[in-house]
Structures are given as structure tokens and as C-alpha cells.
Design an enzyme around this catalytic site. Structure first.
Site, PDB file in Angstrom:
ATOM      1  N   PRO A 261       0.840  -1.208   0.000  1.00 46.54           N
ATOM      2  CA  PRO A 261       0.000   0.000   0.000  1.00 46.54           C
ATOM      3  C   PRO A 261       0.871   1.253   0.000  1.00 46.54           C
ATOM      4  CG  PRO A 261       0.005  -1.021   2.160  1.00 46.54           C
ATOM      5  CD  PRO A 261       0.750  -1.949   1.264  1.00 46.54           C
ATOM      6  N   ASP A 435       5.875   2.221   2.053  1.00 47.77           N
ATOM      7  CA  ASP A 435       4.990   1.086   2.289  1.00 47.77           C
ATOM      8  C   ASP A 435       4.258   1.322   3.608  1.00 47.77           C
ATOM      9  OD1 ASP A 435       3.787  -1.345   2.841  1.00 47.77           O
ATOM     10  OD2 ASP A 435       5.485  -2.550   2.155  1.00 47.77           O
ATOM     11  N   HIS A 436       2.940   1.544   3.532  1.00 46.64           N
ATOM     12  CA  HIS A 436       2.190   1.911   4.729  1.00 46.64           C
ATOM     13  C   HIS A 436       2.019   0.740   5.699  1.00 46.64           C
ATOM     14  CE1 HIS A 436       0.270   4.828   7.031  1.00 46.64           C
ATOM     15  NE2 HIS A 436      -0.691   5.252   6.228  1.00 46.64           N
ATOM     16  N   ARG A 437       2.390  -0.472   5.302  1.00 40.24           N
ATOM     17  CA  ARG A 437       2.387  -1.584   6.240  1.00 40.24           C
ATOM     18  C   ARG A 437       3.497  -1.424   7.278  1.00 40.24           C
ATOM     19  NH1 ARG A 437       2.876  -6.476   2.045  1.00 40.24           N
ATOM     20  NH2 ARG A 437       4.554  -5.052   1.419  1.00 40.24           N
TER      21      ARG A 437
END
Length: 465
Positions: A261, A435-437
Site C-alpha cells: 500500500p 509502504d504503509h504496512r
């Protein structure tokens, strides 16, 4: 005795490669480890040495031809100990180089065995996405086309071989004699081979014929994209095969875009002090033989900020987050064969002059098309310098396996408020995709803020180093 050298996996899970240029021809004498051919893999141009000494008996592939790993590409007649014995004794032990040549080509799995990964590890799942490395060796027979055998000259036209047609081909196209590299050149320059009269052997079309036909409508030095404006009248479409670096990059970008994401943040920065520092560095003896550009200080700022915020330099594995306390700094490079991202190993350990030299060497190697697969593996953070194309910024896509990428836009004069007064300053725009994780908004914002702060005042790099 005759020995055949098979196309090896050069260490990045290679499945196939295209023969770019032969360095030898039948009848040439070669030494051990002499470079005999250049191949293009999914990542770069690679030079292959021959593991034996002898005389080239035959070239088993043509320039421009794509072959699978494990397919013989060249035959060599070697001198065996013991005179003219055609077959070695059963007890004879193969030479180290011959064994090495065999070992370079992975053997197919035994019947009923599970397809291996690396050294017996479980095979990857079918849903595994493509990354910038390869995928292992294909199974099944090679699709290499049969080689032509020479025949005696005939007074009447030769009878066309009987083949199973796969597509409708015009008679004019079948009559064209041209080698694959010549056909590729014609396609790149928009030249219709059927309209040319060849000056080569048996009326074949040569590179000079193609260049002569294209000269009238093309300026030397144009890129493939620029050539589109000078394609011969009547050509409405062009089909470019997707292969090599461009194919692998496309697969990697799709995998990254739809797996991680992405979030992108932007920051405008007054880099007037950085531009002044660049000019000052150019006068120092330590930087006399290297290129000093704003990218050097951007890279240094990224390295300092990555140490302050280690999570920005990590990767996601579904089961754990791997935080890396080293930085293999990738620099995205546009080449004629597509986008590549070579990286500088352990860049955090380099001094500023050493970093400048590494960036210079990386750029020169990429432009020459000599970047090796190992130089593009193991990256942890990437910088893409879109400013060289005259744009302010972009929304970069993560390199697979990394958690962040920074786009560095063009530096241009803009109005800026300084101490309450309007002034003209050198300004750039930074864009950080992450990467929003792994990276939340706070971490991404702090990292980007600190990179911008160091470019606004380079002395902060010393204070925070």
C-alpha cells in the site's frame, strides 16, 4: 574432442537470455576464460567467458536470438591428453573447468521430486510475485529454432522449406534476407525491409542498407521515442517486443504497486545553500576526478536520515519486518534497455568523496550497459532523480523488497519568503513514497522533513552524522 558450452544461469535465477554480440567466429582459437559472447538478461548485459581452450567449431545461436538456460550456444574443439583419442577413458576425471561449466546450468529435478527453490528449499508458491531478479530455470524443451545448414549454390530459386504456418505472412516478407540484429535495427528505425534491395551476400540486407534508408528522415543520436516522429509515411503503428530489462521491470512494478500500500508525501525545499555547497565541493582536491552534483548531498542526507529512522530502511515478509542497519543505496537509472536500479553496497560507511566516486562509477557503468546483476540485487532504499528530465517531482513506485523511495525533482528559481522578505531562491520538490504496512504517516513525515532540513542547511548533516 568437441565440447558444447551451455547458456548458464549467471546467478540471478536466469531463465533465458538474448545473444547480443559474438566476440568470436568459427575457426578462432580461444584461451581459457576468454570472453566469447555478450548476452542480455532480464537485468543487464553480461559477458560470458569460455571455460576451455581450443578452436571454435560452431556458434549455435545467432545475434538477436533468445535462448533458454541449459541450451548449448557454442561448440569448441579441444585438445585432449593422450593424442587423438576420440573418447576419454572411463576412469578419466573431468577437468575443474568442465565441471564448473556443467554446474553453471541447473539440472532438472528427478522424476517425482518436488521442484526445488534454492539448494533444496521449498518451491515458491504459485502466487509469488515477480521481483527484479529472475524466476529459476524453465522446464521443458527449448524453443530455439533450428539452425540453417549451408548448401551448394543453385541456379534456380531454392525451394522454400515445408513448415507449419503460424500466421499469415506476405510473400514479400518471406523473400527478405536479413539477420535478426538487422531486422531489429530496421524495426527500431521504422524501415520497411520489403522495400529495400540488399547489398550483402545473396542479396541479403545489411546494417549499412538500413542506415542508408533511414538517413533521410532521421537525425543521428535520436532515441527510440524520438524516432517515432520520423517513421516513414504510412506507418501507423509499431509493435515493440516486451523482453529483457523492460519486461522484468514491468512485472516488478505491477507486483509492487498491487502488493504494498503506497503513500506519497511531498515537500518543497529551499536548496540554495545546498547548491552553494556543491559549487564549493567542486573546488576541493578530494573531488577533482569525480562528478559533484546536488544528488550527492541528497544521497548523503538520505543516509543520515535513515540512521535516525531505521524503520524507513526495512522490508516486509508477512511474518516479520526486517530492519536493516546497513544501506544499499539504489539509484534509478534510465537506460536504452529500460529502467534499472543498481545500488551502492554499504553506502552508509562511505565518506563523502567515496560516495561521490561510487555515484560516478554507478552512472558510467549504467550508461555503458555494463551493470551486472549483483549490482542490482539487495537494495534497501532507492533515490530516483526525476529532476534531470526537467520535471518537479512524481509519485515513485517502490522497488520490490524496499519500504521507501525518494524522488528528487528539478532545482529551479522560485519566489520564496526569507526573513519576512520575498526573494528568488533555488527550490526543489521532494516526494517520498513508502509502504504503509511498515511506515506510518508520522515516520514518513519525520524522515522527509529531516532530509529537507539537511538540504536547506547542509551543516545539519554534520550535526546529525
Amino acid at each position: 574432442m568437441r565440447r558444447e558450452f551451455k547458456l548458464p544461469d549467471v546467478g540471478e535465477g536466469l531463465t533465458e537470455a538474448e545473444i547480443v554480440r559474438w566476440h568470436v567466429k568459427p575457426g578462432d582459437t580461444v584461451k581459457v576464460n576468454q570472453i566469447v559472447v555478450e548476452i542480455e538478461t532480464a537485468k543487464s548485459i553480461v559477458e560470458l567467458p569460455i571455460p576451455w581452450a581450443g578452436v571454435i567449431a560452431d556458434l549455435l545461436g545467432e545475434e538477436g536470438q533468445t535462448l533458454d538456460v541449459g541450451v548449448p550456444i557454442i561448440a569448441v574443439e579441444t585438445d585432449e591428453p593422450g593424442g587423438g583419442t576420440a573418447e576419454p577413458a572411463v576412469s578419466e576425471t573431468p577437468s575443474r573447468l568442465e565441471a564448473l561449466a556443467d554446474d553453471m546450468v541447473p539440472r532438472p529435478p528427478a522424476e517425482g521430486a518436488v521442484e526445488p527453490g534454492a539448494h533444496g528449499s521449498p518451491a515458491p508458491k504459485e502466487e509469488r510475485q515477480a521481483v527484479l531478479v529472475g524466476y529459476g530455470v524453465k522446464t521443458g524443451a527449448s524453443k530455439r529454432r533450428a539452425r540453417k545448414t549451408p548448401s551448394a549454390p543453385e541456379t534456380a530459386p531454392a525451394e522454400a522449406p515445408v513448415v507449419t504456418p503460424v500466421a499469415s505472412v506476405s510473400p514479400a516478407r518471406l523473400a527478405v534476407l536479413a539477420k535478426p540484429p538487422v531486422r531489429k535495427l530496421a524495426k527500431d528505425l521504422g524501415v520497411d525491409l520489403t522495400t529495400l534491395k540488399g547489398t550483402g551476400p545473396q542479396g541479403s540486407i545489411t546494417r549499412d542498407d538500413i542506415q542508408a534508408a533511414a538517413t533521410a528522415g532521421q537525425t543521428p543520436g535520436q532515441t527510440v521515442g524520438q524516432q517515432a516522429a520520423s517513421v516513414q509515411p504510412g506507418v501507423r503503428e509499431e509493435r515493440i517486443p516486451v523482453k529483457g530489462v523492460r519486461k522484468m521491470t514491468a512485472q516488478a512494478m505491477v507486483a509492487s504497486a498491487f502488493t504494498a500500500p503506497h503513500v506519497t508525501e511531498f515537500l518543497q525545499v529551499d536548496v540554495t545553500a545546498t547548491m552553494t555547497a556543491v559549487q564549493r565541493l567542486k573546488t576541493l582536491a578530494d573531488f577533482a576526478e569525480v562528478k559533484v552534483s546536488p544528488l550527492l548531498l541528497v544521497a548523503k542526507a538520505v543516509l543520515v536520515a535513515a540512521r535516525r529512522y531505521p524503520m524507513i530502511n526495512s522490508s516486509w515478509t508477512d511474518e516479520e519486518i526486517v530492519v536493516k542497519h546497513y544501506v544499499n543505496l539504489g539509484i534509478a537509472a534510465a537506460t536504452p534497455r529500460g529502467l534499472i536500479v543498481p545500488n551502492i553496497k554499504d553506502a552508509q560507511a562511505l565518506s563523502l568523496p567515496e560516495l561521490a566516486k561510487a555515484l560516478t562509477a554507478l552512472a558510467e557503468t549504467a550508461r555503458a550497459g555494463r551493470t551486472q546483476p549483483a549490482e542490482m540485487s539487495g537494495g534497501t532504499f532507492t533515490i530516483t532523480n526525476v529532476g534531470v528530465f526537467g520535471v518537479d517531482t512524481g509519485t515513485p513506485i517502490l522497488n520490490p523488497g524496499e519500504s521507501a523511495i525518494l524522488a528528487f525533482g528539478q532545482v529551479r528559481d522560485m519566489p520564496w519568503v526569507v526573513d519576512g522578505e520575498l526573494a528568488v531562491r533555488k527550490v526543489t520538490t521532494l516526494a517520498l513514497s513508502f509502504d504503509h504496512r511498515i511506515v506510518d504517516g508520522e515516520l514518513g513525515s519525520l524522515f522527509l522533513r529531516d532530509v529537507g532540513a539537511m538540504l536547506e542547511d547542509p551543516l545539519r548533516m554534520l550535526a546529525w552524522s
